[in-house]
Scaffold this motif. Structure first.
Motif, short mmCIF file in Angstrom:
data_model
loop_
_atom_site.label_atom_id
_atom_site.label_comp_id
_atom_site.label_asym_id
_atom_site.label_seq_id
_atom_site.Cartn_x
_atom_site.Cartn_y
_atom_site.Cartn_z
N ILE A 114 26.70 -10.57 67.00
CA ILE A 114 26.51 -10.70 65.55
C ILE A 114 27.41 -9.71 64.80
O ILE A 114 27.76 -8.65 65.33
N ASP B 214 27.20 -15.21 64.33
CA ASP B 214 25.76 -15.37 64.52
C ASP B 214 25.56 -16.76 65.11
O ASP B 214 25.85 -17.76 64.43
N VAL C 244 17.40 -18.44 68.20
CA VAL C 244 18.42 -17.69 68.96
C VAL C 244 18.41 -18.12 70.43
O VAL C 244 19.46 -18.41 71.02
#
Ligand code: NAD
Length: 450
Positions: free
Chosen positions: A243, A265, A314
């Motif tokens: 990130i 991201d 994620v």
């Protein structure tokens, strides 16, 4: 994170105290050191049960790796000479009485195994057996291997490799992994080896990933950093992704492995198209490791919807969408490897981790369902399921739970990030094209989900 108890019981003073008090005495694992090459443990004792079909291939690999492999003259003959490896070809066993051969070989030889030894049993996948009794006997091997793994302490590991008929020549990379220090924290595993999905090419065994481009997500620290280091040491050019908030650490990691940094991201709406844009500029990948992951632990009643969604976004949605984008957008070369990082929580479930365990079980689903589709593009998809690994993630676990997590496995200790990385390097190996759709645990044979 260091394991104070492990260091203590491996000091002369601590060893004596632990012996006197009857405390567990795990041996600190011996791992592959950089520059050590891909040595197999040495010497190895080798035997075949009735009608085994793998002995010739085993002998070829042992000869190619300068491994002293003594064939047991008689599988009943006991000997006191120490060995570091024991390999038994059980691929031809076809009735229950023949399982005695397995018993006799290991009963006679198990005490000869030195600390940090390696045991391999080779079988035929039960679903490939034509006769009922043969399928039953081959399936029975799993119980033997998992139990032996729990009995043989002293950092000895035990695995079962099912080799499909016709895939005998595909054993090489798996033998070099499971009979070496690279697999120090892997035990009690069952792996299937089939014919490769890709066209095999000549392999330089000392730098097997030379000329390959790898992408590792979450590479600025922890397990991701170790994966980048191991893949780079094997010759790959590694693109380290993390990130934007971790840009400085990411750049440091990329510089250390002489790779490239990519800040992204993976949950961003445009992540797939950005990645394909990167591919368009720099070239397609040969290896993609979906390592980035987060936890947000709370029991379900206390868990916010945001924590639920973020973990799934994620850990599961991103690897799913990015894999699809890369496969559809020619972002992976033929011979490519996708490796996903799951967790034993995804197998066993865990208190306070409904979001995490859902995501990691979904990752196993991704591996199993995407594998046959990706095979059409000569790409394999596999996963690793780490147990307790010493990282910043596990350092945050309260002390008592952390201590239990460390000890509840056959090796009585936590693993290191490099143990996960070495397992991924084996799955990413150009000679591992016969391994597809599998999830291998890197957990020291954890009792959780066993
Ligand atoms: P870590 O927290 O040390 O590192 C994770 C990395 O992922 C971080 O650098 C983070 O910035 C990055 N990341 C998080 N969200 C991202 C996003 N949206 N986009 C890009 N990068 C992102 O964790 P770790 O312990 O090294 O774990 C690595 C993987 O291993 C995770 O998938 C984790 O679930 C799994 N795992 C770890 C353990 C363990 O014991 N540590 C056990 C089982 C599984």
């Amino acid at each position: 994170m260091s394991d104070g108890y492990l260091s203590f019981v491996n000091s002369p003073w601590g060893r004596r105290l632990a012996q006197t008090a009857g405390l567990p005495q795990p041996l600190a694992l011996q791992r592959q050191r950089e520059g050590q090459g891909g040595n197999l443990v040495n010497p190895v004792i080798l035997a075949s049960g009735s009608e085994g079909r793998l002995l010739g291939e085993l002998q070829r690999i042992f000869a190619a790796t300068d491994t002293v492999a003594a064939q047991a003259a008689s599988i009943k003959a006991p000997s006191t000479v120490k060995v570091q490896g024991a390999v038994f070809d059980a691929s031809g066993l076809r009735d229950v009485a023949q399982l005695d051969e397995l018993y006799r070989f290991f009963h006679a030889n198990v005490r000869r195994l030195g600390a940090h030894g390696r045991v391999l049993v080779l079988g035929t996948p039960p679903e490939q057996c034509k006769e009922l009794a043969q399928a039953v006997v081959q399936r029975a091997l799993e119980g033997f291997v998992r139990s032996l793994g729990k009995e043989l302490r002293r950092a000895i590991t035990v695995q079962l490799l099912y080799v499909e008929p016709g895939a005998e020549a595909e054993l090489d990379s798996s033998l070099r992994f499971f009979l070496s220090r690279r697999s120090a924290y892997v035990s009690g595993q069952v792996v299937r080896i089939a014919e490769p999905v890709d066209v095999p090419k000549p392999i330089a065994w000392d730098q097997p990933l030379a000329g390959r481009r790898a992408l590792v997500t979450g590479a600025s620290r922890g397990i991701g950093l170790a994966i980048a280091q191991v893949l780079a040491a094997e010759g790959a050019h590694v693109v380290c992704l993390d990130i934007p908030q971790n840009a400085a650490a990411l750049q440091q990691a990329a510089t250390a492995v002489e790779g490239s940094a990519l800040t992204l991201d993976i949950t961003a709406a445009e992540a797939g198209s950005q990645l394909l844009g990167f591919v368009g500029e720099h070239g397609a990948f040969d290896i993609v490791v979906h390592n980035a992951g987060i936890t947000q632990d709370k029991t379900l009643a206390k868990m916010t919807e945001a924590a639920w969604r973020q973990v799934l976004a994620v850990n599961l949605q991103a690897p799913l969408l990015l894999s699809q984008a890369l496969l559809e957008g020619q972002g992976l070369n033929p011979g490519g490897r996708i490796v996903c990082v799951s967790s034993i929580s995804g197998i066993a479930g865990n208190l306070g981790q409904t979001n995490y365990a859902t995501s990691k079980a979904g990752v196993i689903g991704l591996v199993q369902s995407l594998a046959p589709l990706a095979a059409r593009q000569q790409v394999t998809v596999n996963g690793v399921a780490p147990g307790f690994i010493e990282t910043q993630m596990t350092a945050r676990i309260p002390l008592l739970i952390r201590e239990a997590g460390r000890r509840m496995n056959s090796l009585s200790q936590g693993g290191q990030a490099v143990d996960v990385a070495q397992t991924i390097a084996w799955l990413a190996h150009p000679a591992s094209g016969g391994i597809n759709g599998q999830v291998v645990r890197v957990c020291g044979q954890s009792l959780l989900g066993a």
